[in-house]
Each structure stands twice: as C-alpha cells, then as structure tokens.
Design an enzyme around this catalytic site. Structure first.
Site: not given
Lengths: 141, 310
Positions: B101, B129
C-alpha cells in the site's frame, strides 16, 4: 503583414492551435537550437480561423512522435532547397516516453525523480494519453 | 510473473477461477491450512491501513505461511529516501510474495517492474484497490449466486470513491448488469467513467438524487460515505446528507433478498439499526476479503513457481 523570410533547409510546423506555439517550442526543446527559429502567432487561416506557425531553419531532427501527442492536427512541412519536399502528419504512437510529464500531484513520478514519465494512447480518436503509473490523462495546461 | 496491480489485470475467466478457489477455501478451510508452509508474505504499507493489512496477514497465516513487513513509511527505509524500486529488490530476497500500500498512485506498478516476487497492490492513493474489488465480487457471487443480470445501486460519494469506480469497471464486464447511481449532483461519477466504461460498452444505467425512490429495484446496494469536506458549503451538506443515510425505514422499501454492502469503515452513512437486518452483509464482506486474498496469494505463488521452472 509580418514578413518572415523563406527557408531553404528545415521544417515548418503548420496548423498549430492558436496560442500554443510556445508550448510546442518548449516541448520540442527548440530553445536549445542555435539555428534560427521563428514563432508566428495568430496567423489567419481559412481552416482554423487563426493558427500558430513555427519555422525552423536547418535540418533539425524533429521527434515527430512527440508532436503527435501534443497536437495531432499539426502539419510538418519538410523544406529542402527552398521547396516543400514532404508534408507529414504526426502519428499517434502507442507509447510516449520521457517527453511529456505527468502533472498529477498524487502520481509516484512526483517523488521518484529517476522514473521515466511514460504515457499510453488510450483513445485514438480523441488522442488521449494516460500516464502508465496513475492513469491520469495528459493535459498540456 | 503475474502481479495484481489493477482489477483489469484479470480476465473474466481468471476472476472466475479465483472466486471458485475462494469458495472452495470457504467450504474446506482445513485443506488449505498448510498450503503456504515455509512461504513468507511481506506487507509493505507506506501508509496505515489496519484493515487491509490485517486481512492480508490473516490470509497468509490461514495458509500456514508467515508474514513480515512495516505499517508506515516512517518505519521503512523510505524515510531515508530509498526508492520503491530499490526497496522491492531487497524485499524480493526476503519474501516470496508482497502486498504493497502506498499513498502515491502507480507505486505498486513501479515495484512490479523491478520485483522478482509477485506484487499485490493493496491500494495506491485514490487509484486502485484490486483486492477490495475481488472481495466485492466474491461477496456478490457467494450471496447472490451470480455476477450477471443484477441491478447494482451505488450510493454516496461516487466522484472520489475508488471502490465504486473499480466495482463499476469490474461488474460492467458481466451480461445484463445495470447500475443505479445515487449521489448528490456534486458527487456524481466522473465523466471519464460514464463515457469510457458505461456509454462505450452500452451499459444500462441511471443517475438519481434520491435513494428511497430506487430502493425497490436494487439487487445490491453498495453504500459509501458522503464526506463533509467534499461539499463547498455546510448548508449543502446538511441538506443532502440524510438522503444518503441508510436506515430501517429505507430498508423496508428494498427487496427481501437485496444485499447491502460497504467497503468499511462505516461512519454514519448506515445507521447501526440496519446491522441486524440479514440483508446487511458488510461484515460478512470483510470476512470474504480474507478468503479471496488467500485464493489470490495461492494463485500468484503457483504462477511464480511455474515462471521459475520455465
């Protein structure tokens, strides 16, 4: 009318969208040339109303791929011995590398300086290029 | 070697394979408890995201593997100025697979270009995502029994909500899917999504400003939060916010088998009174997130093994 002398060897970039010749000048790196370069703004045009033109003296090796992603409507006249020997329209290359820059402040290219800015053609009709990293479309301004 | 950077990296067939595998994991978890014995997952989290990180870690631990990593840029070498490319080259020597991330969009793609282990994008800024999208698809498939011929309502902030954008992109690939887009005028889906995904593919959709009027049509209601800071003035926010809050009175208008989903964390856009309604599946959705991540880790590791053997 403003008179700019003719070229014997070089290029004329015609049909530049009015007001954008300085952008093209900068992106092409014409400021680094030592030969004569004329930027002509707001020239009357039947097709476009008004347009910009750039005249480049000398056989400078232009990167036509770059022009395609900046303004696909530009015409490139190749001048040899004072005559137009070729009229070219720039292609839209599938990828453009290291020429235009991504302006998205959230893009990884903003913090990793050594990354090569790379764009992919995502819509041929509209000439849309998107950054391969963040997918933001390229806008000149 | 395969990586997962964008939800579009997976074909419909590959998505289907992942969902089938995840469903088998749900049905027979004991068959998978040692599948990743001796393997390591690196969680490279340059910004905090407890939920996603723990979901990845739970997935790897369920497979009998182990995990290592960092959970903020401050505790990584990025604080010393190391590039993503260099970090991933080093991590490739420590782990077998990684989940990244990063606050900057495109960082996981850069990592994948320099990595010798599979890279999973665990969220890059407001961009992609993909494992959230996979979670959403598994939830719909598991609880509705199909991914086609569904009317999906997306409600709330459709302008900035990347989970909604990814869901629309992913669900647009299935036959007979219709979208009902419910948002204030200020938070409509971006033009590029309307033109490049919906219009270009001839997907049926409508944009409305009121949740109640469309509730009876929906098979799935995907809620997102309408954030105060997205509005130009407080007056507009107060005027509009209640229209996009789901409560029991609105739930009464929905189909008996409708699903209410939410990527979480929920703030106040779904009233807590809805939690006990069997149609509220957002906590179940979080659980499915672990199973689909298990399926993904297994699939990518298997692919990496084949690439090394080839």
């Amino acid at each position: 009318m403003l008179n700019i002398s003719g070229l014997t060897e070089g290029y004329v970039l015609d049909h530049i969208k009015a007001g954008e010749c300085m952008d093209i000048y900068t992106y092409l790196g014409l400021d680094k040339l030592e030969t004569e370069v004329a930027l002509i703004k707001n020239v009357k045009s039947r097709k476009m109303g008004i347009k910009d033109i750039i005249k480049i003296d000398g056989a400078y090796d232009l990167n036509f791929n770059m022009l395609g992603c900046l303004d696909p409507n530009i015409t490139i006249d190749v001048i040899r011995d004072g005559k137009i020997v070729e009229k070219k329209k720039p292609d839209l290359p599938e990828y453009v590398e290291g020429i235009i820059k991504c302006k998205n402040p959230r893009c990884i290219t903003t913090i990793e300086q050594e990354l090569v800015h790379r764009f992919k053609l995502t819509n041929k009709e509209k000439g849309t290029y998107r950054c391969v990293y963040c997918e933001q479309s390229f806008k000149k301004h | 070697m395969r990586h997962l950077i964008s939800p579009q990296d997976l074909s419909v067939k590959e998505l289907e394979d992942l969902i089938v595998l995840a469903k088998d994991i749900i049905a027979n978890p004991e068959n998978y408890s040692e599948k990743c014995k001796g393997k390591k997952l690196a969680t490279l989290f340059y910004e905090p995201s407890t939920r996603t990180r723990l979901s990845f870690e739970a997935a790897m631990l369920n497979l009998g593997g182990s995990v290592l990593g960092f959970s903020s840029a401050d505790s990584s070498s990025a604080a010393k100025g190391e590039s993503v490319a260099d970090t991933i080259r080093v991590i490739s020597a420590y782990a077998d697979i990684c989940a990244m991330r990063h606050p900057k969009e495109g960082a996981p793609l850069v990592a994948s270009m320099h990595s010798s282990i599979p890279v999973i994008n665990a969220g890059d800024g407001g961009h992609n995502h993909p494992t959230q999208t996979l979670t959403d698809l598994l939830t719909i498939s598991q609880l509705k029994g199909r991914l086609d011929h569904l009317t999906i309502g997306c409600c709330g902030d459709l302008k900035f909500g990347r989970t909604v954008h990814s869901l629309i992109n992913a669900m647009s690939r299935y036959e007979g899917v219709k979208f009902v887009l419910i948002s204030p005028e200020e938070l409509k889906i971006p033009t590029y999504l309307r033109t490049e995904t919906l219009d270009e593919n001839g997907i049926e959709y409508k944009e409305v400003r009121n949740l109640e009027e469309v509730m009876p049509e929906l098979d799935v209601l995907y809620m997102t939060r309408v954030q105060r800071e997205r509005f130009f003035n407080e007056e507009d926010y107060i005027r509009l916010k209640d229209s996009f809050i789901l409560d029991n009175s609105k739930m009464k208008l929905g189909k008996p088998d409708m699903l209410v989903m939410h990527p979480l964390p929920r703030v106040n856009e779904i009233s807590t009174e809805v939690d006990n309604d069997p149609r509220a599946v957002y906590f179940k959705q979080a659980e499915y997130g672990v199973y689909i991540r298990m399926a993904l880790i297994l699939t990518l590791l298997e692919d990496a093994k084949k690439s090394k053997e080839a």
